[in-house]
Design a protein around this motif. Structure first.
Motif, mmCIF file in Angstrom:
data_model
loop_
_atom_site.group_PDB
_atom_site.id
_atom_site.type_symbol
_atom_site.label_atom_id
_atom_site.label_comp_id
_atom_site.label_asym_id
_atom_site.label_seq_id
_atom_site.Cartn_x
_atom_site.Cartn_y
_atom_site.Cartn_z
ATOM 1 N N LYS A 54 -19.669 -22.403 -2.393
ATOM 2 C CA LYS A 54 -18.240 -22.506 -2.047
ATOM 3 C C LYS A 54 -17.339 -21.886 -3.111
ATOM 4 O O LYS A 54 -16.383 -21.191 -2.782
ATOM 5 C CB LYS A 54 -17.852 -23.954 -1.778
ATOM 6 N N GLN A 58 -14.993 -18.636 -2.485
ATOM 7 C CA GLN A 58 -13.539 -18.711 -2.667
ATOM 8 C C GLN A 58 -13.061 -17.581 -3.576
ATOM 9 O O GLN A 58 -12.034 -16.955 -3.308
ATOM 10 C CB GLN A 58 -13.140 -20.062 -3.244
ATOM 11 N N GLU A 70 -7.892 -20.837 6.345
ATOM 12 C CA GLU A 70 -9.161 -21.466 6.701
ATOM 13 C C GLU A 70 -8.951 -22.253 7.985
ATOM 14 O O GLU A 70 -8.038 -23.060 8.104
ATOM 15 C CB GLU A 70 -9.682 -22.380 5.598
#
Length: 82
Positions: A54, A58, A70
């Protein structure tokens, strides 16, 4: 994870730029592009990102320079895609 963005419809190479930057790190499971004659096309992308990735994902999104939203928890998209 699901993301939506608007891409300049005349920006030659925008998809290739996105794919080259992403490399083979994650799997694209959904890609939908539509344009109704506007200056911008709308893009919906579903990407399989493991929890451990993650933070790098990002960073990848932030470095692209595209504005995005998102949509992972968006009930309308979830209904549409179910």
């Amino acid at each position: 994870m699901k993301f939506s963005t608007a891409s300049p419809s005349r920006a030659a190479g925008a998809l290739l730029h996105f794919l080259n930057k992403m490399g083979g790190a994650w799997n694209i499971s959904l890609f939908h592009y539509r344009n109704h004659g506007a200056d911008f096309g709308r893009v919906l992308v579903g990407i399989q990102v493991p929890p451990k990735d993650k933070r790098p994902f990002q960073k990848f999104l932030d470095q692209l320079g595209y504005e995005y939203t998102e949509e992972t928890s968006n009930p309308a998209y979830n209904l549409f895609l179910s």
